[in-house]
Design a protein around this motif. Structure first.
Motif, PDB file in Angstrom:
ATOM      1  N   LEU A 181      -7.745   6.985  -6.316  1.00  0.00           N
ATOM      2  CA  LEU A 181      -6.602   7.456  -5.567  1.00  0.00           C
ATOM      3  C   LEU A 181      -5.032   6.583  -6.277  1.00  0.00           C
ATOM      4  N   ILE A 182      -4.382   7.144  -6.273  1.00  0.00           N
ATOM      5  CA  ILE A 182      -3.301   7.232  -6.757  1.00  0.00           C
ATOM      6  C   ILE A 182      -2.327   6.982  -5.041  1.00  0.00           C
ATOM      7  N   SER A 183      -1.524   5.585  -4.884  1.00  0.00           N
ATOM      8  CA  SER A 183      -0.680   5.968  -3.571  1.00  0.00           C
ATOM      9  C   SER A 183      -0.245   4.671  -3.568  1.00  0.00           C
ATOM     10  N   TYR A 184       0.606   4.451  -2.136  1.00  0.00           N
ATOM     11  CA  TYR A 184       1.931   3.204  -1.534  1.00  0.00           C
ATOM     12  C   TYR A 184       0.854   2.055  -1.674  1.00  0.00           C
ATOM     13  N   ARG A 185       2.079   1.847  -2.123  1.00  0.00           N
ATOM     14  CA  ARG A 185       1.012  -0.174  -1.885  1.00  0.00           C
ATOM     15  C   ARG A 185       0.927  -0.504  -0.091  1.00  0.00           C
ATOM     16  N   VAL A 186       0.415  -0.773   0.358  1.00  0.00           N
ATOM     17  CA  VAL A 186       0.183  -0.690   1.802  1.00  0.00           C
ATOM     18  C   VAL A 186       1.385  -1.690   2.566  1.00  0.00           C
ATOM     19  N   ASN A 187       2.294  -2.566   2.033  1.00  0.00           N
ATOM     20  CA  ASN A 187       2.978  -2.461   3.209  1.00  0.00           C
ATOM     21  C   ASN A 187       4.477  -2.088   2.526  1.00  0.00           C
ATOM     22  N   THR A 188       3.983  -0.715   2.398  1.00  0.00           N
ATOM     23  CA  THR A 188       5.273   0.240   2.720  1.00  0.00           C
ATOM     24  C   THR A 188       4.967   1.022   4.320  1.00  0.00           C
ATOM     25  N   LEU A 189       6.272   1.440   4.315  1.00  0.00           N
ATOM     26  CA  LEU A 189       5.764   2.575   5.498  1.00  0.00           C
ATOM     27  C   LEU A 189       4.782   3.862   5.308  1.00  0.00           C
ATOM     28  N   PRO A 190       4.937   4.274   4.378  1.00  0.00           N
ATOM     29  CA  PRO A 190       3.846   5.215   3.670  1.00  0.00           C
ATOM     30  C   PRO A 190       2.546   4.978   3.943  1.00  0.00           C
ATOM     31  N   GLY A 191       1.733   3.422   2.915  1.00  0.00           N
ATOM     32  CA  GLY A 191       1.331   3.384   2.367  1.00  0.00           C
ATOM     33  C   GLY A 191       0.486   2.220   4.616  1.00  0.00           C
ATOM     34  N   PRO A 207      -5.355   1.935  -2.583  1.00  0.00           N
ATOM     35  CA  PRO A 207      -5.207   2.950  -3.688  1.00  0.00           C
ATOM     36  C   PRO A 207      -5.533   1.934  -5.023  1.00  0.00           C
ATOM     37  N   ALA A 208      -6.447   2.086  -5.816  1.00  0.00           N
ATOM     38  CA  ALA A 208      -6.554   1.940  -7.458  1.00  0.00           C
ATOM     39  C   ALA A 208      -5.482   1.970  -8.281  1.00  0.00           C
ATOM     40  N   VAL A 209      -4.285   2.306  -7.877  1.00  0.00           N
ATOM     41  CA  VAL A 209      -3.313   2.390  -8.792  1.00  0.00           C
ATOM     42  C   VAL A 209      -2.096   1.917  -7.615  1.00  0.00           C
ATOM     43  N   GLU A 210      -1.267   1.307  -7.464  1.00  0.00           N
ATOM     44  CA  GLU A 210      -0.452   1.316  -6.406  1.00  0.00           C
ATOM     45  C   GLU A 210       0.989   1.969  -7.150  1.00  0.00           C
ATOM     46  N   ILE A 211       1.625   2.226  -6.345  1.00  0.00           N
ATOM     47  CA  ILE A 211       3.305   2.227  -6.780  1.00  0.00           C
ATOM     48  C   ILE A 211       4.488   2.535  -4.903  1.00  0.00           C
ATOM     49  N   GLY A 226      -5.712   9.766 -11.675  1.00  0.00           N
ATOM     50  CA  GLY A 226      -6.683   9.581 -10.466  1.00  0.00           C
ATOM     51  C   GLY A 226      -6.242  11.105 -10.045  1.00  0.00           C
ATOM     52  N   VAL A 227      -5.982  11.174  -8.748  1.00  0.00           N
ATOM     53  CA  VAL A 227      -5.339  12.078  -8.086  1.00  0.00           C
ATOM     54  C   VAL A 227      -4.371  10.973  -6.947  1.00  0.00           C
ATOM     55  N   ALA A 228      -3.106  11.820  -6.553  1.00  0.00           N
ATOM     56  CA  ALA A 228      -2.497  10.981  -5.812  1.00  0.00           C
ATOM     57  C   ALA A 228      -2.048  11.827  -4.561  1.00  0.00           C
ATOM     58  N   VAL A 229      -1.798  10.621  -3.279  1.00  0.00           N
ATOM     59  CA  VAL A 229      -1.110  11.185  -2.430  1.00  0.00           C
ATOM     60  C   VAL A 229       0.302  10.536  -1.937  1.00  0.00           C
ATOM     61  N   VAL A 230       1.241  11.543  -1.599  1.00  0.00           N
ATOM     62  CA  VAL A 230       2.472  10.958  -1.489  1.00  0.00           C
ATOM     63  C   VAL A 230       3.555  12.100  -1.164  1.00  0.00           C
ATOM     64  N   ASP A 231       4.029  11.865  -0.645  1.00  0.00           N
ATOM     65  CA  ASP A 231       5.349  12.382   0.231  1.00  0.00           C
ATOM     66  C   ASP A 231       5.642  13.897  -0.262  1.00  0.00           C
ATOM     67  N   GLY A 232       5.860  15.011   0.642  1.00  0.00           N
ATOM     68  CA  GLY A 232       5.901  16.562  -0.624  1.00  0.00           C
ATOM     69  C   GLY A 232       7.326  16.602  -0.448  1.00  0.00           C
ATOM     70  N   LEU A 233       8.257  15.556   0.285  1.00  0.00           N
ATOM     71  CA  LEU A 233      10.016  16.033  -0.540  1.00  0.00           C
ATOM     72  C   LEU A 233       9.758  16.386  -1.212  1.00  0.00           C
ATOM     73  N   LEU A 234       9.120  16.075  -2.442  1.00  0.00           N
ATOM     74  CA  LEU A 234       9.885  15.945  -4.424  1.00  0.00           C
ATOM     75  C   LEU A 234       9.310  17.425  -4.347  1.00  0.00           C
ATOM     76  N   PRO A 235      10.479  18.193  -5.489  1.00  0.00           N
ATOM     77  CA  PRO A 235       9.433  19.580  -5.561  1.00  0.00           C
ATOM     78  C   PRO A 235       8.568  19.853  -6.734  1.00  0.00           C
TER      79      PRO A 235
END
Length: 291
Positions: A181-191, A207-211, A226-235
């Motif tokens: 899993l690639i996703s946000y650090r837990v101390n961010t709002l999405p995280g 997440p194995a890779v924090e962003i 890996g696969v990422a869970v991120v915001d869908g705002l980017l095109p």
């Protein structure tokens, strides 16, 4: 006007004043200068040598005065100046371009300085006055800032082309159990939102890779890390080599416009704020709250 028209009658008509009034203005000017500007020859005004020497400089001054007059009118109506804004990466690649397109079409003479920065830097720039508008994916209240939620972005799942999850209509936490899993650090709002949702399902968010920024997940997903869970705002669909799928449960991240309570917006900044509102409603609807 006298130099251009050559007659008091013609100049008075262009200036929309009476001929006697213009004659008095000319006499007064010559009296103040101490020399004649025009000789009267067969009913026409012939410029003296002194007038010919002064004319180019006078034309420049009057041109600058005209420009100043137009600029003050534009400023009064918010049509000129410098707009300074900062946005985090997702809004800067989606909402800001759409807003800027509408803003520039209506106000092409206004310079826009657009910066890309993380939320912490946006807050600092607003407080220092370096920018007057901020756009961030965070609507936490701040005592010295006005925070207006103007939309929400759904979280999505990204995977490389040909990945097994690309055949799914949507992706959930259970589908990611065996994935990197690639996703946000837990101390961010999405995280924090993701951690709370996974905890409700009995899991632990790690997440194995924090962003910090969703765009940084793009090369990792393309490389098959890996696969990422991120915001869908980017095109995301504009980027090759990846596939986007809805993520469930639905998790929405707020999009907010931030302004300083201590620095009122100029007319041009207020116009840009309205363009940002409209762009956010079009791209990521669902925002009305003010903090």
């Amino acid at each position: 006007m006298l130099m251009r028209c050559g007659t008091v009658t013609g100049a008075a008509a262009m200036l929309n004043i009476s001929q006697p009034a213009l004659s008095q203005i000319l006499l007064h000017a010559e009296d103040q200068l101490g020399f004649k500007l025009f000789d009267r020859v067969r009913g026409r005004l012939v410029p003296t040598q002194e007038a010919n020497e002064l004319y180019p400089e006078a034309e420049r001054i009057f041109s600058e005065l005209g420009a100043l007059r137009r600029r003050t009118v534009d400023m009064r109506h918010g049509r000129t100046g410098l707009v300074r804004l900062a946005a985090s990466a997702p809004p800067s690649m989606s909402i800001v371009p759409k807003a800027l397109c509408a803003f520039r079409e209506a106000h092409p003479d206004i310079v826009v300085r657009s910066l890309v920065a993380p939320i912490a830097n946006i807050l600092d720039m607003l407080r220092s006055g370096e920018v007057l508008l901020g756009v961030a994916m965070n609507d936490m209240p701040h005592p010295d800032l006005d925070v207006e939620t103007v939309g929400h972005a759904e979280l999505v799942c990204l995977m490389p082309e040909g990945h097994r999850l690309a055949g799914h209509a949507q992706v959930g936490f259970a589908d990611l159990a065996e994935e990197t899993l690639i996703s946000y650090r837990v101390n961010t709002l999405p995280g924090r939102l993701l951690a709370g949702a996974l905890e409700a399902e009995g899991g632990v968010y790690a997440p194995a890779v924090e962003i910090d920024l969703s765009i940084t997940a793009l090369p990792f997903v393309r490389e098959g890390i890996g696969v990422a869970v991120v915001d869908g705002l980017l095109p995301w669909t504009q980027f090759s080599g990846i596939v986007q799928r809805p993520f469930r449960p639905g998790i929405r991240v707020p999009i907010a416009i931030l302004t300083s309570k201590e620095r009122p917006l100029s007319g041009s900044h207020d116009l840009m704020r309205e363009c940002l509102r409209l762009a956010a409603r079009a791209i990521a609807p669902g925002g009305t709250e003010r903090l």
